[in-house]
Each structure stands twice: as structure tokens, then as C-alpha cells.
Scaffold this active site. Structure first.
Site, PDB file in Angstrom:
ATOM      1  N   ARG A 103       1.087  -1.043   0.325  1.00  0.00           N
ATOM      2  CA  ARG A 103      -0.523  -0.230  -0.005  1.00  0.00           C
ATOM      3  C   ARG A 103       0.913   0.670  -0.176  1.00  0.00           C
ATOM      4  O   ARG A 103       2.113   1.669   0.758  1.00  0.00           O
ATOM      5  CB  ARG A 103      -0.825   0.143   1.552  1.00  0.00           C
ATOM      6  CG  ARG A 103      -1.662   1.236   1.293  1.00  0.00           C
ATOM      7  CD  ARG A 103      -2.548   1.135   2.720  1.00  0.00           C
ATOM      8  NE  ARG A 103      -4.120   0.220   1.736  1.00  0.00           N
ATOM      9  CZ  ARG A 103      -5.139   0.794   2.924  1.00  0.00           C
ATOM     10  NH1 ARG A 103      -4.981   1.195   3.958  1.00  0.00           N
ATOM     11  NH2 ARG A 103      -5.607   0.162   1.906  1.00  0.00           N
ATOM     12  N   HIS A 130      -7.753   1.379  -6.273  1.00  0.00           N
ATOM     13  CA  HIS A 130      -7.684  -0.012  -5.190  1.00  0.00           C
ATOM     14  C   HIS A 130      -8.420  -1.250  -5.951  1.00  0.00           C
ATOM     15  O   HIS A 130      -9.771  -1.167  -5.039  1.00  0.00           O
ATOM     16  CB  HIS A 130      -8.663   0.908  -4.066  1.00  0.00           C
ATOM     17  CG  HIS A 130      -8.645   0.769  -2.904  1.00  0.00           C
ATOM     18  ND1 HIS A 130      -7.599  -0.784  -2.186  1.00  0.00           N
ATOM     19  CD2 HIS A 130      -8.900   0.499  -1.485  1.00  0.00           C
ATOM     20  CE1 HIS A 130      -8.131  -1.259  -1.309  1.00  0.00           C
ATOM     21  NE2 HIS A 130      -8.805  -0.389  -0.563  1.00  0.00           N
ATOM     22  N   GLN A 133     -10.320  -4.165  -3.373  1.00  0.00           N
ATOM     23  CA  GLN A 133     -11.635  -2.907  -3.252  1.00  0.00           C
ATOM     24  C   GLN A 133     -12.732  -3.672  -3.976  1.00  0.00           C
ATOM     25  O   GLN A 133     -13.560  -3.634  -3.812  1.00  0.00           O
ATOM     26  CB  GLN A 133     -10.989  -1.634  -2.489  1.00  0.00           C
ATOM     27  CG  GLN A 133     -12.459  -0.917  -1.892  1.00  0.00           C
ATOM     28  CD  GLN A 133     -12.822  -1.492  -0.673  1.00  0.00           C
ATOM     29  OE1 GLN A 133     -12.436  -1.413   0.327  1.00  0.00           O
ATOM     30  NE2 GLN A 133     -13.919  -2.083  -0.630  1.00  0.00           N
ATOM     31  N   ASP A 222     -17.464   7.722  -0.683  1.00  0.00           N
ATOM     32  CA  ASP A 222     -15.952   6.982  -0.023  1.00  0.00           C
ATOM     33  C   ASP A 222     -15.647   8.236   0.407  1.00  0.00           C
ATOM     34  O   ASP A 222     -15.959   9.730   0.034  1.00  0.00           O
ATOM     35  CB  ASP A 222     -15.065   6.969  -1.151  1.00  0.00           C
ATOM     36  CG  ASP A 222     -14.003   6.799  -0.416  1.00  0.00           C
ATOM     37  OD1 ASP A 222     -13.167   6.246   0.765  1.00  0.00           O
ATOM     38  OD2 ASP A 222     -12.783   6.280  -1.614  1.00  0.00           O
ATOM     39  N   CYS A 262     -16.863   2.163   1.382  1.00  0.00           N
ATOM     40  CA  CYS A 262     -15.584   1.208   1.813  1.00  0.00           C
ATOM     41  C   CYS A 262     -14.791   0.564   2.641  1.00  0.00           C
ATOM     42  O   CYS A 262     -14.343  -0.093   3.396  1.00  0.00           O
ATOM     43  CB  CYS A 262     -14.407   1.099   0.530  1.00  0.00           C
ATOM     44  SG  CYS A 262     -13.598   2.976   0.465  1.00  0.00           S
ATOM     45  N   ARG A 290     -13.824  -8.499   1.073  1.00  0.00           N
ATOM     46  CA  ARG A 290     -12.508  -8.318   1.557  1.00  0.00           C
ATOM     47  C   ARG A 290     -11.765  -9.787   1.678  1.00  0.00           C
ATOM     48  O   ARG A 290     -10.982 -10.222   0.954  1.00  0.00           O
ATOM     49  CB  ARG A 290     -11.987  -7.028   2.210  1.00  0.00           C
ATOM     50  CG  ARG A 290     -12.679  -5.759   2.103  1.00  0.00           C
ATOM     51  CD  ARG A 290     -12.179  -5.328   0.703  1.00  0.00           C
ATOM     52  NE  ARG A 290     -10.878  -5.476   0.187  1.00  0.00           N
ATOM     53  CZ  ARG A 290      -9.931  -4.372   0.684  1.00  0.00           C
ATOM     54  NH1 ARG A 290     -10.532  -3.201   1.282  1.00  0.00           N
ATOM     55  NH2 ARG A 290      -8.523  -4.782   0.967  1.00  0.00           N
TER      56      ARG A 290
HETATM   57  N1   CP Z   1     -11.760  -0.515   2.641  1.00  0.00           N
HETATM   58  C1   CP Z   1      -9.365  -0.392   3.035  1.00  0.00           C
HETATM   59  O1   CP Z   1      -9.119  -0.588   1.963  1.00  0.00           O
HETATM   60  O2   CP Z   1      -9.826   0.143   4.514  1.00  0.00           O
HETATM   61  P1   CP Z   1      -8.441  -0.089   4.649  1.00  0.00           P
HETATM   62  O3   CP Z   1      -7.808   1.640   5.080  1.00  0.00           O
HETATM   63  O4   CP Z   1      -8.567  -0.082   6.786  1.00  0.00           O
HETATM   64  O5   CP Z   1      -7.454  -0.888   5.039  1.00  0.00           O
HETATM   65  N1  NVA Z   2      -9.719   6.748  -0.802  1.00  0.00           N
HETATM   66  C1  NVA Z   2      -9.540   6.690   0.305  1.00  0.00           C
HETATM   67  C2  NVA Z   2     -10.003   4.882   0.073  1.00  0.00           C
HETATM   68  C3  NVA Z   2      -9.952   4.641   1.911  1.00  0.00           C
HETATM   69  C4  NVA Z   2      -9.770   3.161   1.389  1.00  0.00           C
HETATM   70  C5  NVA Z   2      -7.864   6.860   0.653  1.00  0.00           C
HETATM   71  O1  NVA Z   2      -7.085   6.617  -0.169  1.00  0.00           O
HETATM   72  O2  NVA Z   2      -7.725   6.966   1.748  1.00  0.00           O
END
Ligand code: CP
Ligand code: NVA
Length: 305
Positions: A103, A130, A133, A222, A262, A290
Site C-alpha cells: 500500500r 484500489h 476493494q 467514499d 468502502c 475483502r
Molecule cells: N477499505 C479499506 O481499504 O480499508 P483500510 O484502509 O482500513 O484497509
Molecule cells: N480513498 C480512500 C480509500 C480508503 C480505503 C483513501 O485513499 O484514503
């Protein structure tokens, strides 16, 4: 399929296969069964940003399949691409583990990891996309609506990483996605064109949330402030006024429209507490999926059995 970096890189058949495998493994694990296909294998998990769902679901999925997840905090390794080049990390990790998930802020970090790693690399969220997701999301929609082809999905909010991956998934799987964002926060046109190019579904954009939800089967949102955008918080809250999913906006949607997010959700901003907790909300099924998708993905990329 060596890596899982972007849904648009996958074929429709690969996506369908992943969805089928997710459903099969979900059924197996819920009935007490086990598939130890990753016994003796290890996954390195690198994070530049916080995570609850992605981190825990990958750790559980890897353990469920008999493998070992290794969570690495950025400070443990001196940051990604800081103490040593990303290409060196990719080659060193490939000598120790059987898969890498990351990530990161820059999408180019995961593509560079994949370029130099000899083991599969998984995008666990970047500023650009993502994909894990979006696959859990379409799995959830398929479970609740019984199909994906022709389903109308309205995404209300920022044209961000989550919206982009949903657009790629929706277009490939025959869905109709409308993204409603304030002017200046739309999904970039390049991604919309890429999603729409020669695909079964269609992606369109509007600046009017009421129009977007009008005939939606599913209404999705989101955060307005993604990780890394904290300095823009005030400006974004002002820009997104009128794009909250609340009872008033949902008067424009069909009564049975499902609600998705999400997570993490900022109640009182992009969505109200009432809508998160409403009977039409499938948000926690979405979170659960997930785990089921991640098992299928790890099996597909890392199992040699
Ligand atoms: N939706 C999602 O990816 O959550 P986290 O940021 O907690 O992993
Ligand atoms: N758009 C958000 C998604 C979190 C799961 C971010 O990138 O923070």
C-alpha cells in the site's frame, strides 16, 4: 497473471474466475472447510499508509490458506525507496518470500516493485487505484442483486482511487456506473476513456448527485479526503457540500437501492450515520468480502498446487 496491480490489466475471464473462486472459498470456509494451498509460503506486506480492513483481511486470508503473512511497518525498513531503491527491495524480497503486497502513495512504487520482483506483487491501494476493494465490491453486488450485467451503480463523491478501480471493474463486467462529483473533482478523462474502451459496461460522469442516483440499483460513496490529502481537508469539505449520501438525496433514488461505502466512513461528511445503519446498507457485507476476495487472489497468484 503474475501481479494484481490494476483491474484494467485483467481479462474479463480472469475477473470472473476470481469472483467464482471467492464465492467457492467463502462457502468452503463458512462450512468449516480449509484449503491449505499456500502451506510453507510467505507474503511480505508493506504499508506506507494506515489500514484496518486490508491489513487484517490479508493476514487472515494468508493464514487461512496455510501461509505466513509478514507485516512490515514503514519505519522497520526505513521507508519504501528511502533506505534503498525500490528495485533492490523487490529483488531481495523475491529471494525470501513468495508474494509481496504493498500500500503506497505513488502508484509507480507498486509498478516498479512488480517490474523487478520475480514473485507476484499485489496493489493494496495506491493514490491511483484500489483494485482489491473494487473486486470485493462487485462480489458483494453480485451476491445481493444476483447479477452484475446491467446493474446501475451511482458513485457519489471524489473521483479518486476507489472510483477509478470501480470504473474499471464495472466497465469490464457490464455494469453502468455514473460518477457524480463536484466540478474539479471528477474522475480524470483518461481513466474514463480507458474504462469505456471496447468494454461491456459504461462509465459516465455528472455534477448532479440527484440525477446520478435516479435509477440506481446501488449508491456508493467514499471519503472526500483520502490518505495524503489531509492538508486539503477544509477546502474539500466545502467543495463536496451537497454530495452527502443522506435521506434527502436518497428520496431521488429507487426505494430499494443498496448503500455501499468502502470504509472508513466519516459520518456527517460523505454519508450520514442514519444511512450507514439503514436496512439498505450492505456496507459490512462489503467489508467482509475483502477477506473472501483476498483468499481467492492469493490462491490464484501464489498457489502452485
Ligand atoms: N477499505 C479499506 O481499504 O480499508 P483500510 O484502509 O482500513 O484497509
Ligand atoms: N480513498 C480512500 C480509500 C480508503 C480505503 C483513501 O485513499 O484514503
Amino acid at each position: 497473471m503474475k501481479d494484481f496491480l490494476c483491474i484494467n490489466d485483467c481479462t474479463v475471464e480472469q475477473l470472473q474466475e476470481l469472483l467464482d473462486e471467492s464465492a467457492a472459498l467463502k462457502k468452503l470456509y463458512k462450512s468449516g472447510g480449509r484449503d491449505l494451498c499456500l502451506s510453507g509460503k510467505a507474503l511480505a506486506m508493506l504499508f506506507e499508509k494506515p489500514s484496518l480492513r486490508t491489513r487484517i483481511s490479508f493476514q487472515v486470508a494468508m493464514t487461512d490458506l496455510g501461509g505466513s503473512p509478514i507485516y512490515v511497518k514503514p519505519e522497520d525498513i526505513g521507508g519504501i525507496g528511502k533506505r534503498e531503491p525500490v528495485k533492490d527491495m523487490a529483488r531481495v524480497l523475491s529471494r525470501y518470500v513468495d508474494g509481496i503486497m504493498a500500500r503506497t502513495f505513488d502508484h509507480s512504487t507498486v509498478t516498479e516493485l512488480a517490474q523487478y520482483a520475480t514473485v507476484p506483487v499485489i496493489n493494496a491501494l495506491t493514490d491511483w487505484s484500489h483494485p482489491c476493494q473494487a473486486m470485493a465490491d462487485v462480489l458483494t453486488i453480485k451476491e445481493h442483486l444476483g447479477k452484475l450485467n446491467g446493474v446501475k451503480l451511482a458513485f457519489i463523491g471524489d473521483g479518486n482511487n476507489v472510483a477509478r478501480s470501480l470504473a474499471f471493474a464495472a466497465a469490464k463486467l457490464g455494469m453502468k456506473l455514473v460518477v457524480a462529483s463536484p466540478a474539479g473533482y471528477e474522475l480524470d478523462l483518461g481513466s474514463v476513456e480507458k474504462a469505456n474502451h471496447d468494454k461491456a459496461g459504461s462509465i459516465s460522469q455528472t455534477n448532479d448527485p440527484a440525477e446520478a442516483v435516479a435509477d440506481a440499483d446501488v449508491v456508493y460513496t467514499d471519503t472526500w479526503v483520502s490518505m495524503g490529502q489531509e492538508d486539503e481537508k477544509q477546502k474539500r469539505i466545502e467543495a463536496f457540500a451537497g454530495f452527502q449520501i443522506n435521506a434527502e438525496l436518497l428520496k431521488n433514488a429507487p426505494a430499494g437501492a443498496k448503500i455501499m461505502h468502502c470504509l472508513p466512513a466519516n459520518r456527517g461528511y460523505e454519508i450520514t450515520d442514519e444511512v450507514v445503519e439503514s436496512a439498505n446498507s450492505i456496507i459490512f457485507d462489503q467489508s467482509e468480502n475483502r477477506l473472501h476476495f483476498q483468499r481467492a487472489l492469493l490462491k490464484k497468484l501464489m498457489s502452485t498446487k
